[in-house]
Design a protein around this motif. Structure first.
Motif, PDB file in Angstrom:
ATOM      1  N   MET A 186       1.081  -1.461  -0.562  1.00  0.00           N
ATOM      2  CA  MET A 186      -0.328   0.212   0.350  1.00  0.00           C
ATOM      3  C   MET A 186       0.647   1.580   0.020  1.00  0.00           C
ATOM      4  N   ARG A 187       0.203   2.470  -1.104  1.00  0.00           N
ATOM      5  CA  ARG A 187       0.751   3.447  -0.638  1.00  0.00           C
ATOM      6  C   ARG A 187      -0.059   4.440  -0.357  1.00  0.00           C
ATOM      7  N   PRO A 188      -0.054   5.836   0.416  1.00  0.00           N
ATOM      8  CA  PRO A 188      -1.250   6.372   0.096  1.00  0.00           C
ATOM      9  C   PRO A 188      -1.512   6.835  -0.945  1.00  0.00           C
ATOM     10  N   LEU A 189      -2.701   7.806  -0.740  1.00  0.00           N
ATOM     11  CA  LEU A 189      -2.846   8.262  -2.778  1.00  0.00           C
ATOM     12  C   LEU A 189      -2.798   9.675  -2.562  1.00  0.00           C
ATOM     13  N   ALA A 190      -2.247  10.317  -1.020  1.00  0.00           N
ATOM     14  CA  ALA A 190      -1.275  11.325  -1.765  1.00  0.00           C
ATOM     15  C   ALA A 190      -0.328  11.496  -2.949  1.00  0.00           C
ATOM     16  N   ASP A 191       0.543   9.610  -2.561  1.00  0.00           N
ATOM     17  CA  ASP A 191       1.999   9.895  -3.282  1.00  0.00           C
ATOM     18  C   ASP A 191       1.601   9.755  -4.949  1.00  0.00           C
ATOM     19  N   GLY A 192       0.069   9.671  -5.234  1.00  0.00           N
ATOM     20  CA  GLY A 192      -0.217   9.693  -7.385  1.00  0.00           C
ATOM     21  C   GLY A 192      -1.209  10.965  -6.863  1.00  0.00           C
ATOM     22  N   LEU A 203      -2.308   2.678  -7.731  1.00  0.00           N
ATOM     23  CA  LEU A 203      -2.372   3.885  -7.639  1.00  0.00           C
ATOM     24  C   LEU A 203      -1.157   4.309  -8.797  1.00  0.00           C
ATOM     25  N   ASP A 204      -0.391   2.915  -9.362  1.00  0.00           N
ATOM     26  CA  ASP A 204       0.494   3.819 -10.438  1.00  0.00           C
ATOM     27  C   ASP A 204      -0.683   4.040 -12.151  1.00  0.00           C
ATOM     28  N   LYS A 205      -1.652   3.384 -11.842  1.00  0.00           N
ATOM     29  CA  LYS A 205      -2.646   3.339 -13.079  1.00  0.00           C
ATOM     30  C   LYS A 205      -3.391   4.666 -12.800  1.00  0.00           C
ATOM     31  N   LEU A 206      -3.623   5.315 -11.896  1.00  0.00           N
ATOM     32  CA  LEU A 206      -4.589   5.773 -11.044  1.00  0.00           C
ATOM     33  C   LEU A 206      -4.600   7.312 -11.421  1.00  0.00           C
ATOM     34  N   GLU A 207      -2.550   7.992 -11.722  1.00  0.00           N
ATOM     35  CA  GLU A 207      -2.804   9.390 -12.110  1.00  0.00           C
ATOM     36  C   GLU A 207      -3.553   9.517 -13.236  1.00  0.00           C
ATOM     37  N   SER A 208      -3.790   9.238 -14.360  1.00  0.00           N
ATOM     38  CA  SER A 208      -3.958   9.367 -15.365  1.00  0.00           C
ATOM     39  C   SER A 208      -4.737   9.468 -15.898  1.00  0.00           C
ATOM     40  N   PRO A 209      -5.852   8.592 -14.893  1.00  0.00           N
ATOM     41  CA  PRO A 209      -7.428   9.207 -15.396  1.00  0.00           C
ATOM     42  C   PRO A 209      -7.825  10.393 -14.606  1.00  0.00           C
ATOM     43  N   LEU A 210      -7.293  10.324 -13.098  1.00  0.00           N
ATOM     44  CA  LEU A 210      -7.711  11.024 -12.672  1.00  0.00           C
ATOM     45  C   LEU A 210      -7.649  12.470 -13.138  1.00  0.00           C
ATOM     46  N   SER A 211      -6.455  12.535 -13.806  1.00  0.00           N
ATOM     47  CA  SER A 211      -6.491  13.823 -14.244  1.00  0.00           C
ATOM     48  C   SER A 211      -6.794  14.255 -15.188  1.00  0.00           C
ATOM     49  N   HIS A 212      -7.210  13.243 -16.215  1.00  0.00           N
ATOM     50  CA  HIS A 212      -8.289  13.360 -17.119  1.00  0.00           C
ATOM     51  C   HIS A 212      -9.558  14.061 -16.286  1.00  0.00           C
ATOM     52  N   LEU A 213      -9.968  13.261 -15.381  1.00  0.00           N
ATOM     53  CA  LEU A 213     -11.616  14.291 -14.808  1.00  0.00           C
ATOM     54  C   LEU A 213     -11.049  15.574 -14.145  1.00  0.00           C
ATOM     55  N   VAL A 214      -9.676  15.542 -13.777  1.00  0.00           N
ATOM     56  CA  VAL A 214      -9.635  17.393 -13.658  1.00  0.00           C
ATOM     57  C   VAL A 214      -9.456  18.021 -14.325  1.00  0.00           C
ATOM     58  N   ARG A 215      -8.987  17.191 -15.275  1.00  0.00           N
ATOM     59  CA  ARG A 215      -9.029  18.776 -16.485  1.00  0.00           C
ATOM     60  C   ARG A 215     -10.142  18.647 -17.030  1.00  0.00           C
ATOM     61  N   ASN A 216     -11.026  18.061 -17.098  1.00  0.00           N
ATOM     62  CA  ASN A 216     -12.369  17.846 -17.567  1.00  0.00           C
ATOM     63  C   ASN A 216     -13.735  18.097 -16.782  1.00  0.00           C
ATOM     64  N   ALA A 217     -13.056  18.841 -15.794  1.00  0.00           N
ATOM     65  CA  ALA A 217     -13.900  19.095 -14.356  1.00  0.00           C
ATOM     66  C   ALA A 217     -12.853  20.846 -14.445  1.00  0.00           C
ATOM     67  N   LEU A 218     -12.512  21.211 -15.165  1.00  0.00           N
ATOM     68  CA  LEU A 218     -11.315  22.895 -14.975  1.00  0.00           C
ATOM     69  C   LEU A 218     -12.369  23.049 -16.557  1.00  0.00           C
TER      70      LEU A 218
END
Length: 798
Positions: free
Chosen positions: A330-336, A371-386
């Protein structure tokens, strides 16, 4: 114990140092930009720059040394009051930080004739210019002029300045080649007790410094080795759980020995009463046999108790070992999401928007593979929200909102899963516009689109190439973002949902497994074999009565909470042997994918389990409807279904008109005519005898091996009558009867106790618990047993 860093080269050590220290610098600069300045923030950045300078000097990266030294000079001057760090300095300071992070990852960083020296010289000149520029009137470092509203449990950054540079993409960061296992957990950041309370960003920067100093005792372990270790720990747990059947066998043997001792005691008592007819030697021999039998029972009881204790300790030990190995992954979500505050800042500035980024639950543990696979989709969602969600300041004020929008990420563990929610308080999604877009793209007919619900329409957002934006920009409009999100989530066995309120907010919810090594699943019986449905892919489980089933154009469905759900037999879809449907109501697992929802009729629910995921042999190729496999506590294999594949298979069956409807109705009619009885006994001989007697009379019969198994069966299946023994492991018959009679929904089920014990006090004990009849097992040899059953519930068919 000294940390083991012998496997690292000096350049790798510098890269690790740069990753941690540049994160501290970025967090501190963003805090300054939102006018949250304090001595603690300046000090953390000063120390980070100093550490980077020393590390770069050791590995011979002179350009990095010069830039880090110039940054340190800025922060030292600020610390001593000779220079005021202002928000307008943020761009240059972040550029210098990016330079240090980039040169650390670069393969040509040590080349003597590279371009790094020229870039470093330009940055050093600009940084020195800050120190020599005329002093401007500015607030003191220790007296913040503005404190942005920030929840106590959230990390926050406000972005409100115009754009000056293109935004970086956190998905471009290189993948880590190995796993670093901490020797101890990081210390909890202390609370500043002085007059200045650190903001969320300042606390993050200070805690990052402490973590670097206190939690750098690591051992380098390859990801493959750790994965194998997880597998071995899981196998150890499964093997240990297989001791439980041996314990149950010993308990059954002890119960048999108890019956033998009771029988011998009865014989001895009778022999004493008929002393004249029996020789003294026979009576003496019978007494010795009874004594030896009692000694055997005592020894057996002791050994069974010891073995049960041994099995329990080993299972606990294996469980703790397995848990610790899983935690080590496990790694904290903050790392991603470390780069997300910077991403929000830069994208918002490029769009001339004001945005506040908030996170809650950033320390939630996540499997490193996810976590390694989560960063890109979350980035898409953040950009989409912006781009799509948050309005411009003037539009927000005209709508009665604050000029600053909010994007909030919440993470938590819920029901054995990781739930991540990304919310923006922007314009929301116009459902009617979405409906028109789907029709205009030819994805659905207009008449059909008018009938689609909001949930069904929102599913169009995840189609490849679908976008509600008319213009294509660098940030969005190509229709690939949400498709990438769904593909990633489905790849790890999760699900994604979207909800919206026009003019108020949009919420994306990701349900993901906490780890890909272990899943929480619902076990069901289909055709006499266990199958596992991952809980995160189940919409709901319920019971459907035969009378509630309707048929339209050859397809069966039922209504639940105002929703019509198509109904199919799981045995047909999985191509297994269909058992007679003798249960009413029937257990149904409701699943869905891409707007299609179906209910699968299963034979019974077997409960929830944590399953160690085992991939199928690649030589098998893609097994239809099956994702992977696992082992149960008793060592039996169980197949884990692929819900997405199942939905496609169901759709293919429906389109091909191959649904077994007539056969289903015939079996359902038969089931409604036959009465069902549950036989509960720990003796396989007695169970089989009772089952054969009842089936020969025409009853449908299920069996359970002890009281606990019987109680679980009663809770999940409707029975017209229960037949139970008294002495059983885990839960005896008296306890079972008491539970049934105490349950308002099941108290009217007749219960017949059949036991070897024929004493009056035993019979009264069973009847006092609520049993309707108390019979001895000698009644099998005449018609008493069957007559009692018929008297209580009538003949087997209606």
């Amino acid at each position: 114990m000294a940390e083991d860093l012998s496997g690292f080269s000096m350049l790798e050590l510098f890269r690790l140092e740069a990753e941690s220290q540049t994160a501290i610098l970025s967090a501190g600069i963003l805090a300054i930009e939102e006018l949250q300045r304090s001595p603690e923030t300046i000090e953390s950045m000063m120390r980070a720059a100093h550490s980077l300078k020393g590390a770069a000097r050791i590995v011979g990266l002179d350009p990095a040394v010069r830039v880090a030294h110039a940054l340190e000079d800025c922060f030292v001057a600020a610390d001593k009051g000779r220079f005021t760090v202002r928000p307008e300095h943020a761009d240059l300071l972040l550029t210098a930080t990016d330079f240090l992070a980039t040169i650390a990852r670069s393969d040509d960083a040590l080349e003597p004739n590279g371009s790094w020296a020229q870039k470093a010289s330009a940055l050093v000149t600009d940084l020195n210019t800050l120190l020599t520029a005329p002093a401007l009137t500015a607030p003191a470092l220790t007296a913040p002029t503005l404190t942005a509203p920030a929840p106590v449990a959230a990390s926050t950054v406000i972005v409100s300045q115009p754009a000056r540079q293109p935004p970086p993409d956190p998905a471009d960061a290189p993948a880590e080649p190995s796993v670093f296992v901490a020797a101890r957990e990081p210390a909890v950041p202390e609370t500043n007790s002085g007059p200045q309370v650190p903001t969320a960003n300042q606390s993050a920067a200070l805690s990052a410094v402490k973590n670097v100093e206190q939690a750098d005792r690591v051992v380098r372990v390859s990801a493959e080795s750790l994965t194998r270790l997880v597998g071995l720990a899981g196998e150890s747990l499964v093997e240990t759980r297989q001791l439980r059947p041996f314990v149950d066998a010993l308990l059954n043997l002890r119960a048999t020995q108890v019956e033998l001792c009771d029988t011998l005691a009865v014989l001895e008592d009778k022999s004493k009463l008929e002393n004249a007819a029996l020789s003294a030697s026979f009576i003496s021999m019978l007494t010795r046999v009874r004594e030896r039998s009692d000694e055997c029972l005592s020894s057996l009881t002791k050994q069974a108790d010891n073995f049960e204790s041994f099995a329990r300790r080993n299972e606990d030990l294996s469980g703790r070992l397995h848990h610790e190995v899983i935690v080590s992954r496990m790694r904290p979500l903050a790392d991603g999401i470390r780069g997300f505050p910077r991403l929000v800042r830069d994208v918002a500035r490029s769009l001339d928007k004001q945005v506040r980024w908030e996170t809650r639950g950033e320390q939630t543990g996540v499997d490193r593979d996810i976590l390694d696979k989560l960063e890109s989709p979350l980035s898409h969602l953040v950009r989409n929200a912006l781009d799509h969600g948050i309005e411009s300041p003037s539009q927000r004020e005209a709508a009665g909102k604050t000029a600053t929008g909010v994007i909030r990420l919440d993470a938590r563990h819920r029901a054995g899963m990781l739930q991540i929610t990304l919310t923006d308080d922007g314009r929301g999604i116009d459902i009617q516009q979405l409906r028109n877009k789907a029709v205009g793209r030819g994805l659905v007919a207009k008449q059909v689109a008018e009938q689609l619900s909001e949930i069904e329409l929102l599913e169009f957002l995840f189609l490849p190439g679908f976008s509600t934006k008319e213009m294509v920009t660098e940030i969005s409009g190509r229709g690939v973002g949400l498709d990438v999100v769904q593909s990633m989530v489905k790849a790890v066995g999760g699900s994604v949902r979207v909800a919206t309120s026009l003019g108020q907010q949009t919420v994306f919810t990701l349900q993901l497994p906490i780890t890909m090594s272990v899943i929480r699943a619902l076990l069901v019986d289909i055709g006499g074999e266990p199958y596992a449905f991952p809980l995160m892919r189940i919409d709901q489980i319920l019971f459907c009565r035969h009378a509630d089933i309707r048929t339209v154009e050859g397809r069966q469905y039922f209504e639940h909470d105002g929703v019509f759900i198509g109904l199919v037999m799981a045995a047909q879809i999985l191509e297994t042997t269909a058992l007679p449907l003798g249960v009413d109501p029937m257990p149904v697992v409701v699943i869905s994918d891409r707007g299609q929802q179906f209910g699968m009729i299963v034979d019974s629910f077997l409960g929830e389990r944590d399953l160690e995921v085992r991939p199928l042999d690649p030589r098998l190729g893609k097994v239809p409807n099956i994702n992977s496999a696992s082992l149960l506590e008793n060592g039996n294999p169980v197949l884990i279904v692929d819900v997405e594949d199942l939905v496609r298979s169901i759709d293919n069956v429906l389109m091909g008109r191959r649904l077994s409807r007539v056969e289903f109705e015939r079996m359902a009619d038969q089931a409604r005519q036959r009465k069902r009885i549950l036989v509960v006994d720990d003796s396989i001989t007695v169970r089989e005898l009772e089952r054969q007697l009842l089936q020969s009379r025409g009853f449908a019969v299920d069996v359970a091996v002890d009281g606990m198994d019987g109680w679980n069966a009663v809770r999940t299946t409707h029975y017209d009558l229960v037949v139970s023994d008294v002495d059983m492991p885990r839960m005896d018959g008296i306890e079972l009867v008491a539970l049934i009679k105490a349950d308002p929904a099941r108290k009217d089920i007749p219960v017949v106790i059949v036991s070897y014990k024929d004493r009056e006090e035993d019979r009264l004990r069973g009847l006092d618990a609520g049993a309707n009849r108390y019979l001895t097992k000698s009644s099998f040899h005449d018609e008493t047993f069957l007559r009692t059953i018929v008297d209580l519930i009538g003949e087997p068919t209606q």
